[in-house]
Write a protein that holds these residues in place. Structure first.
Motif, PDB file in Angstrom:
ATOM      1  N   UNK A   1     -16.236  -0.253  16.647  1.00  0.00           N
ATOM      2  CA  UNK A   1     -15.808  -1.616  16.441  1.00  0.00           C
ATOM      3  C   UNK A   1     -14.342  -1.905  16.577  1.00  0.00           C
ATOM      4  N   UNK A   2     -13.471  -1.043  16.097  1.00  0.00           N
ATOM      5  CA  UNK A   2     -12.073  -1.442  16.033  1.00  0.00           C
ATOM      6  C   UNK A   2     -11.443  -1.585  17.406  1.00  0.00           C
ATOM      7  N   UNK A   3     -11.822  -0.709  18.351  1.00  0.00           N
ATOM      8  CA  UNK A   3     -11.123  -0.687  19.636  1.00  0.00           C
ATOM      9  C   UNK A   3      -9.675  -0.279  19.470  1.00  0.00           C
ATOM     10  N   UNK A   4      -9.322   0.121  18.245  1.00  0.00           N
ATOM     11  CA  UNK A   4      -7.932   0.370  17.890  1.00  0.00           C
ATOM     12  C   UNK A   4      -7.366   1.598  18.575  1.00  0.00           C
ATOM     13  N   UNK A   5      -8.251   2.419  19.156  1.00  0.00           N
ATOM     14  CA  UNK A   5      -7.769   3.609  19.847  1.00  0.00           C
ATOM     15  C   UNK A   5      -6.949   3.271  21.096  1.00  0.00           C
TER      16      UNK A   5
ATOM     17  N   UNK B   1     -20.073  -5.819  15.476  1.00  0.00           N
ATOM     18  CA  UNK B   1     -19.830  -7.263  15.507  1.00  0.00           C
ATOM     19  C   UNK B   1     -18.343  -7.532  15.706  1.00  0.00           C
ATOM     20  N   UNK B   2     -17.505  -6.743  15.053  1.00  0.00           N
ATOM     21  CA  UNK B   2     -16.062  -6.868  15.252  1.00  0.00           C
ATOM     22  C   UNK B   2     -15.703  -6.656  16.718  1.00  0.00           C
ATOM     23  N   UNK B   3     -16.305  -5.641  17.362  1.00  0.00           N
ATOM     24  CA  UNK B   3     -16.046  -5.393  18.778  1.00  0.00           C
ATOM     25  C   UNK B   3     -16.482  -6.590  19.629  1.00  0.00           C
ATOM     26  N   UNK B   4     -17.632  -7.175  19.292  1.00  0.00           N
ATOM     27  CA  UNK B   4     -18.098  -8.354  20.024  1.00  0.00           C
ATOM     28  C   UNK B   4     -17.108  -9.501  19.877  1.00  0.00           C
TER      29      UNK B   4
ATOM     30  N   UNK C   1     -16.272  -9.202  29.355  1.00  0.00           N
ATOM     31  CA  UNK C   1     -17.655  -9.530  29.703  1.00  0.00           C
ATOM     32  C   UNK C   1     -18.551  -8.301  29.658  1.00  0.00           C
ATOM     33  N   UNK C   2     -18.045  -7.159  30.112  1.00  0.00           N
ATOM     34  CA  UNK C   2     -18.861  -5.948  30.065  1.00  0.00           C
ATOM     35  C   UNK C   2     -19.136  -5.538  28.626  1.00  0.00           C
ATOM     36  N   UNK C   3     -18.124  -5.660  27.765  1.00  0.00           N
ATOM     37  CA  UNK C   3     -18.326  -5.338  26.351  1.00  0.00           C
ATOM     38  C   UNK C   3     -19.370  -6.259  25.735  1.00  0.00           C
TER      39      UNK C   3
ATOM     40  N   UNK D   1     -22.342   1.661  22.900  1.00  0.00           N
ATOM     41  CA  UNK D   1     -21.608   0.909  21.877  1.00  0.00           C
ATOM     42  C   UNK D   1     -20.158   1.387  21.786  1.00  0.00           C
ATOM     43  N   UNK D   2     -19.959   2.690  21.866  1.00  0.00           N
ATOM     44  CA  UNK D   2     -18.615   3.240  21.777  1.00  0.00           C
ATOM     45  C   UNK D   2     -17.760   2.788  22.953  1.00  0.00           C
ATOM     46  N   UNK D   3     -18.335   2.810  24.148  1.00  0.00           N
ATOM     47  CA  UNK D   3     -17.589   2.336  25.321  1.00  0.00           C
ATOM     48  C   UNK D   3     -17.340   0.839  25.247  1.00  0.00           C
ATOM     49  N   UNK D   4     -18.331   0.078  24.775  1.00  0.00           N
ATOM     50  CA  UNK D   4     -18.148  -1.367  24.659  1.00  0.00           C
ATOM     51  C   UNK D   4     -17.004  -1.698  23.719  1.00  0.00           C
ATOM     52  N   UNK D   5     -16.917  -0.990  22.599  1.00  0.00           N
ATOM     53  CA  UNK D   5     -15.803  -1.184  21.678  1.00  0.00           C
ATOM     54  C   UNK D   5     -14.482  -0.863  22.358  1.00  0.00           C
TER      55      UNK D   5
END
Length: 378
Positions: free
Chosen positions: A129-133, A181-184, A205-207, A233-237
């Motif tokens: 979710x965070x995408x913070x990486x 949901x946060x990633x979305x 859009x891909x996410x 899910x991990x890639x989408x984030x």
């Protein structure tokens, strides 16, 4: 105009063991993680690295006091690399651990333009979710100010972002739901941002597509359907993180910080409070712009996913709200203890403290608009 920047190299491994061998972890590495992650996944490797368990210094989302205590602990060793393995709290704190330019958290905030990188940083997210990486921002609850604020610097980009789907297999469902949901929300807000480019839109859009497809599987087959799509899910984030690190998040995140700061609501859950309400406010104020394109995309993507669960709604945002309710029930703000007296304080705090985010709104929102959204969620 800059179109896209990706700070870290991005890697993917099946297991943490594969990563540890590839990166040759050693005694000059500091692992910041949680004991419940370290024990099952890492301890058996008998690595010579230093380690800090984040929860030993405080629970919940990161505060300035928790971060300062971990900074002081890390200063006792001589480390070249910090390896963050965890969710948003661990990752946000790790970004502070690698900084030079101040001895205390308050000094770092006061000297944002002068921050430098004193150690290399490797980030391994254990949520989706965070995408913070892939971002250069750390969000801390500044307890003295009573709100969350971002600490931002190019020095906070990781050198390497590492995706390991193995970690998602033990993730509690509630954490999976709020983080994804946060990633979305990252994907949607970055897509609608005035700073979006064709490149960031591609990632957004891909996410959205990957997360919504996964949610339709959950709506049809139940919670365990998520395990079949851990890597997706991990890639989408990660995609959403790339998008919002370039184009920014907006009002949903801005409004969540006052709620999370006072009532200690988890980040993804507090964002979920305002997600579709902000989108509807955008529709109300500027229905013929990019929000219409987004609405059609949501409608078509959810329909194409072919969920066997019947979803109700006349618009894409209606369908989105219905689908999200199948993934996680959304509470009211009152369920967290929020009162009518909190609302004007929250609204003013959002205006006063979150202009960094509000500038990315699809359409400007006034104090009255923000107050009305808060009121609707009470």
């Amino acid at each position: 105009m800059k179109q896209l920047y990706i700070g870290p190299e991005i890697h993917q491994f099946d297991t943490f063991k594969d990563f540890a061998e590839e990166f040759t972890l050693c005694a000059s590495d500091l692992i910041l993680t949680n004991e419940y992650i370290y024990k099952p996944f890492i301890e058996k490797l008998e690595l010579p690295c230093g380690r800090i368990y984040q929860e030993k210094f405080g629970l919940g989302e990161p505060t300035d006091t928790m971060t300062q205590a971990i900074l002081d602990e890390a200063a006792k060793g001589n480390y070249d690399r910090v390896i963050a393995i965890g969710g948003g709290t661990v990752i946000d704190i790790a970004k502070v651990l690698v900084l030079g330019g101040g001895a205390t958290v308050d000094e770092l905030y006061d000297n944002m333009v002068g921050l430098t990188k004193a150690r290399r940083l490797i980030i391994i997210p254990t949520t989706c979710g965070t995408g913070s990486e892939v971002t250069n921002i750390s969000i801390l609850n500044r307890t003295r100010l009573g709100t969350k604020q971002g600490l931002v610097s190019p020095a906070m980009f990781a050198d390497h972002a590492v995706l390991i789907p193995e970690f998602l297999q033990s993730l509690p469902y509630s954490v999976f739901a709020t983080s994804s949901i946060d990633a979305l929300i990252h994907a949607v807000e970055s897509y609608l941002s005035p700073s979006a480019t064709p490149y960031t839109e591609m990632y957004s859009l891909q996410a959205m597509q990957d997360i919504l497809r996964g949610y339709c599987q959950i709506a049809e087959r139940g919670q365990h359907a998520r395990f079949q799509s851990s890597a997706e899910y991990l890639r989408a984030s990660n995609y959403a993180g790339i998008a919002f690190s370039n184009s920014g998040c907006a009002a949903v995140h801005a409004m969540s910080y006052a709620l999370g700061g006072k009532y200690h609501v988890a980040h993804g859950e507090s964002n979920y409070q305002f997600f579709t309400d902000v989108l509807r406010k955008y529709q109300e104020k500027k229905p013929d712009g990019k929000i219409r394109t987004l609405d059609h995309f949501l409608q078509n993507t959810i329909a194409a996913a072919g969920s066997g669960a019947e979803l109700e709604g006349d618009t894409g945002i209606d369908l989105l709200e219905c689908l999200l309710s199948r993934v996680l029930e959304r509470k009211r703000m009152a369920d967290y203890g929020v009162t009518w007296e909190d609302i004007p304080v929250f609204a003013q705090s959002t205006i006063d403290n979150q202009q960094r985010l509000l500038k990315n709104n699809y359409i400007p929102l006034t104090l009255e608009d923000i107050t009305a959204i808060y009121q609707a969620r009470l």
